[in-house]
Design a protein around this motif. Structure first.
Motif, mmCIF file in Angstrom:
data_model
loop_
_atom_site.group_PDB
_atom_site.id
_atom_site.type_symbol
_atom_site.label_atom_id
_atom_site.label_comp_id
_atom_site.label_asym_id
_atom_site.label_seq_id
_atom_site.Cartn_x
_atom_site.Cartn_y
_atom_site.Cartn_z
ATOM 1 N N ALA A 57 -6.664 -2.731 -18.010
ATOM 2 C CA ALA A 57 -5.388 -2.095 -18.342
ATOM 3 C C ALA A 57 -4.503 -3.200 -18.922
ATOM 4 C CB ALA A 57 -4.763 -1.530 -17.078
ATOM 5 N N ILE A 83 2.228 -0.100 -12.526
ATOM 6 C CA ILE A 83 1.974 -0.453 -11.122
ATOM 7 C C ILE A 83 2.126 -1.956 -10.955
ATOM 8 C CG2 ILE A 83 0.394 -0.313 -9.148
ATOM 9 C CD1 ILE A 83 -1.091 1.840 -10.338
ATOM 10 N N GLU A 109 0.758 -3.723 -14.167
ATOM 11 C CA GLU A 109 -0.285 -3.063 -14.957
ATOM 12 C C GLU A 109 0.253 -1.774 -15.527
ATOM 13 O OE1 GLU A 109 -3.935 -3.942 -11.956
ATOM 14 O OE2 GLU A 109 -3.957 -2.042 -13.013
ATOM 15 N N GLN A 124 1.048 -2.716 -3.310
ATOM 16 C CA GLN A 124 1.263 -2.117 -4.630
ATOM 17 C C GLN A 124 2.521 -1.250 -4.620
ATOM 18 O OE1 GLN A 124 -2.084 -0.054 -6.263
ATOM 19 N NE2 GLN A 124 -3.530 -1.634 -5.667
ATOM 20 N N ARG A 149 -5.440 -11.675 -8.676
ATOM 21 C CA ARG A 149 -5.509 -10.727 -9.799
ATOM 22 C C ARG A 149 -5.168 -11.380 -11.137
ATOM 23 N NH1 ARG A 149 -5.970 -5.304 -7.913
ATOM 24 N NH2 ARG A 149 -5.160 -5.028 -5.812
ATOM 25 N N HIS A 172 -5.503 5.938 -2.507
ATOM 26 C CA HIS A 172 -5.911 4.573 -2.907
ATOM 27 C C HIS A 172 -7.144 4.072 -2.166
ATOM 28 C CE1 HIS A 172 -2.416 3.699 -5.418
ATOM 29 N NE2 HIS A 172 -1.724 4.385 -4.524
ATOM 30 N N ASP A 225 -7.251 -1.676 -0.929
ATOM 31 C CA ASP A 225 -7.051 -0.259 -0.627
ATOM 32 C C ASP A 225 -5.599 0.190 -0.875
ATOM 33 O OD1 ASP A 225 -9.699 0.025 -0.003
ATOM 34 O OD2 ASP A 225 -9.423 0.033 2.169
ATOM 35 N N GLY A 226 -5.036 -0.242 -1.998
ATOM 36 C CA GLY A 226 -3.698 0.219 -2.361
ATOM 37 C C GLY A 226 -2.578 -0.504 -1.633
ATOM 38 N N LYS A 272 1.323 -5.025 -8.604
ATOM 39 C CA LYS A 272 0.371 -5.348 -7.528
ATOM 40 C C LYS A 272 0.493 -6.814 -7.160
ATOM 41 C CE LYS A 272 -3.192 -2.170 -9.300
ATOM 42 N NZ LYS A 272 -4.572 -2.057 -9.791
ATOM 43 N N HIS A 311 -11.068 8.327 -5.378
ATOM 44 C CA HIS A 311 -10.200 7.739 -4.352
ATOM 45 C C HIS A 311 -9.215 8.784 -3.842
ATOM 46 C CE1 HIS A 311 -11.673 4.202 -6.491
ATOM 47 N NE2 HIS A 311 -11.386 3.512 -5.407
ATOM 48 N N MET A 370 -0.066 2.017 -16.410
ATOM 49 C CA MET A 370 -0.786 3.091 -15.719
ATOM 50 C C MET A 370 -1.881 3.605 -16.662
ATOM 51 S SD MET A 370 0.027 4.328 -12.842
ATOM 52 C CE MET A 370 -0.602 5.684 -11.917
ATOM 53 N N VAL A 371 -3.107 3.690 -16.164
ATOM 54 C CA VAL A 371 -4.205 4.192 -16.998
ATOM 55 C C VAL A 371 -4.378 5.688 -16.725
ATOM 56 C CG1 VAL A 371 -6.668 3.988 -17.522
ATOM 57 C CG2 VAL A 371 -5.365 1.962 -16.860
ATOM 58 N N GLU A 382 -12.995 7.449 -12.459
ATOM 59 C CA GLU A 382 -13.224 6.057 -12.079
ATOM 60 C C GLU A 382 -14.710 5.865 -11.827
ATOM 61 O OE1 GLU A 382 -9.998 3.908 -9.746
ATOM 62 O OE2 GLU A 382 -9.683 5.977 -9.140
ATOM 63 N N GLU A 406 -15.247 -2.543 -10.575
ATOM 64 C CA GLU A 406 -14.601 -1.219 -10.548
ATOM 65 C C GLU A 406 -13.999 -0.950 -11.914
ATOM 66 O OE1 GLU A 406 -11.932 -0.449 -7.271
ATOM 67 O OE2 GLU A 406 -12.944 -1.969 -6.080
ATOM 68 N N ASN A 418 -10.985 -2.562 -13.524
ATOM 69 C CA ASN A 418 -9.848 -2.602 -12.613
ATOM 70 C C ASN A 418 -9.913 -3.862 -11.772
ATOM 71 O OD1 ASN A 418 -7.688 -2.060 -10.930
ATOM 72 N ND2 ASN A 418 -8.871 -0.723 -9.582
ATOM 73 N N GLU A 419 -10.983 -4.004 -10.984
ATOM 74 C CA GLU A 419 -11.130 -5.252 -10.241
ATOM 75 C C GLU A 419 -12.587 -5.518 -9.908
ATOM 76 O OE1 GLU A 419 -8.621 -4.980 -6.815
ATOM 77 O OE2 GLU A 419 -9.863 -3.469 -5.863
HETATM 78 P P1 AMP Z 1 -6.745 -1.245 -6.576
HETATM 79 O O1 AMP Z 1 -6.142 -1.617 -5.261
HETATM 80 O O2 AMP Z 1 -6.271 -2.073 -7.712
HETATM 81 O O3 AMP Z 1 -8.243 -1.162 -6.508
HETATM 82 O O4 AMP Z 1 -6.281 0.259 -6.852
HETATM 83 C C1 AMP Z 1 -6.675 1.317 -6.013
HETATM 84 C C2 AMP Z 1 -6.668 2.614 -6.791
HETATM 85 O O5 AMP Z 1 -5.355 2.877 -7.337
HETATM 86 C C3 AMP Z 1 -7.580 2.635 -8.005
HETATM 87 O O6 AMP Z 1 -8.918 2.894 -7.651
HETATM 88 C C4 AMP Z 1 -6.932 3.753 -8.822
HETATM 89 O O7 AMP Z 1 -7.274 5.025 -8.289
HETATM 90 C C5 AMP Z 1 -5.460 3.497 -8.620
HETATM 91 N N1 AMP Z 1 -4.969 2.572 -9.653
HETATM 92 C C6 AMP Z 1 -4.869 1.220 -9.547
HETATM 93 N N2 AMP Z 1 -4.426 0.660 -10.689
HETATM 94 C C7 AMP Z 1 -4.237 1.658 -11.574
HETATM 95 C C8 AMP Z 1 -3.790 1.738 -12.949
HETATM 96 N N3 AMP Z 1 -3.416 0.640 -13.638
HETATM 97 N N4 AMP Z 1 -3.726 2.957 -13.525
HETATM 98 C C9 AMP Z 1 -4.078 4.069 -12.837
HETATM 99 N N5 AMP Z 1 -4.501 4.073 -11.539
HETATM 100 C C10 AMP Z 1 -4.577 2.896 -10.913
#
Ligand code: AMP
Length: 356
Positions: A121, A144, A181, A157, A106, A215, A153-154, A146, A212, A183-184, A189, A254, A266-267
């Motif tokens: 973010a 968050i 990060e 985190q 990341r 996550h 898949d979350g 990470k 989602h 929080m957005v 999404e 994403e 996001n990623e």
């Molecule tokens: P990720 O594993 O980074 O893809 O995050 C999985 C999901 O968590 C995302 O699709 C969002 O729904 C939520 N999420 C991750 N990062 C953020 C962020 N910085 N702000 C708000 N929601 C987030």
């Protein structure tokens, strides 16, 4: 540019559902697939012409895999660097190591995105509890944390609020490197998939809205119900990322869509993506066929929709047991991955509806 012609063998690293659907698409174009995976009895292996079941860094397995295939691609990006380098000396590896390296981490990924002029973010690299305290002072809460590597898949985190203890949060993550990060507060999404061939030709799918739950991707709506200017901007960002990475293959980007219509990345994933499964039923050329076309140097296919819109829902864990009800809906297109065990949260299949 050499075309890898139908009749050749495509090596796919990874044995999951993405490999399975890629192998099925390859078979339709007259290719054989050979799978390299550590998992026995995996979804991809059961539809492929050949397979090697061994750890990704097993030298004998890599040698046999390289011997069996004409080109190598991935359905999974967390493959050890030396294994990819070894393969790349012997066969074309698409996408190449630089793309995998960037998307495995990341910190590298966000640095790349920001360098390419793609907003994310607010974030800070974190390598210990002191870094985390400083990053929290900079970015504020909620935020968050990470892990830099191997999260999906979350997983990997931790959400931090004003009352969180940074030292405890850092210890809980059990990692050497992470990102914090901000929080957005997103309106929605979205995701967009681009294919790029060895000649630089690109095809971009309609951006989709992703929802989602816990996550994990739950539903996809295509095209995303967003203003045309936002959809165009999403396509532009995907193209820009693919070009800057000199990608050959597929890239999923994403995105968070902010309330004022800005797009924050996001990623990225350098492979077929769950947000593109709807293309199997909804597009002239689905993402899996497009991957095969891109890595073999064939012309890319049309990304036009068959109908006005499409909807996709993931079937997680025991959802798979609703197959009879889903099949009773004549408009539903059911895809099951043949996984033997329905663990909670495990992606077992998906269902698509196309609206004409
Ligand atoms: P990720 O594993 O980074 O893809 O995050 C999985 C999901 O968590 C995302 O699709 C969002 O729904 C939520 N999420 C991750 N990062 C953020 C962020 N910085 N702000 C708000 N929601 C987030």
């Amino acid at each position: 540019m050499t075309v890898i012609a139908p009749g050749s063998t495509i090596g796919i690293v990874g044995g999951g559902q993405l490999g399975r659907m890629s192998a099925l698409a390859a078979a339709r174009l007259g290719y054989d697939c050979h799978i390299l995976t550590p998992e026995s009895d995996s979804p991809a292996v059961r539809v492929a012409a050949g397979a090697i079941v061994a750890p990704y860094d097993d030298p004998a397995a890599l040698a046999a895999f390289a011997e069996a295939v004409d080109v190598v691609t991935f359905e999974f990006e967390n493959v050890p660097a030396p294994a990819v380098a070894w393969l790349a000396e012997r066969r074309p590896v698409r996408p190449g190591w630089r793309v995998l390296e960037t998307t495995q981490d990341r910190i590298l990924e966000k640095t790349f995105l920001n360098g390419a002029g793609i907003e994310t973010a607010q974030w800070r690299p974190v390598r210990g509890a002191d870094d985390l305290r400083a990053a929290l002072t900079d970015l504020g809460t909620p935020a968050i944390l990470k892990t830099a590597r191997f999260g999906y898949d979350g997983k990997g985190q931790v959400r931090l609020t004003r009352d969180s203890d940074p030292a405890a949060a850092w210890d809980a993550l059990c990692t050497e490197a992470a990102v914090l990060e901000g929080m957005v507060d997103f309106a929605t999404e979205a995701a967009v998939i681009v294919a790029r061939g060895p000649d630089g030709a690109m095809a971009v799918y309609d951006p989709v809205r992703t929802v989602h739950a816990n996550h994990i991707l739950d539903t996809v709506e295509a095209p995303a119900p967003l203003p045309v200017s936002v959809l165009d901007q999403a396509r532009t960002l995907a193209r820009r990322a693919a070009e800057a990475l000199d990608l050959v293959g597929l890239l999923a980007l994403e995105l968070f869509v902010t309330r004022d219509g800005r797009l924050l990345a996001n990623e990225m994933a350098p492979r077929p993506h769950n947000s593109g499964h709807w293309t199997l039923d909804g597009c002239v050329t689905d993402q899996f066929e497009q991957l095969i076309r891109a890595v073999c140097g064939l012309p890319l296919g049309s990304v036009a929709l068959h109908g006005r819109s499409a909807r996709m829902k993931n079937l997680l864990g025991d959802d798979v047991n609703t197959w009879a009800t889903l099949l009773a809906d004549p408009a539903a297109k059911l895809h099951l991955y043949g996984k033997r065990e329905a663990r909670a949260g495990r992606k077992m299949g998906h269902v698509t509806w196309v609206e004409s």
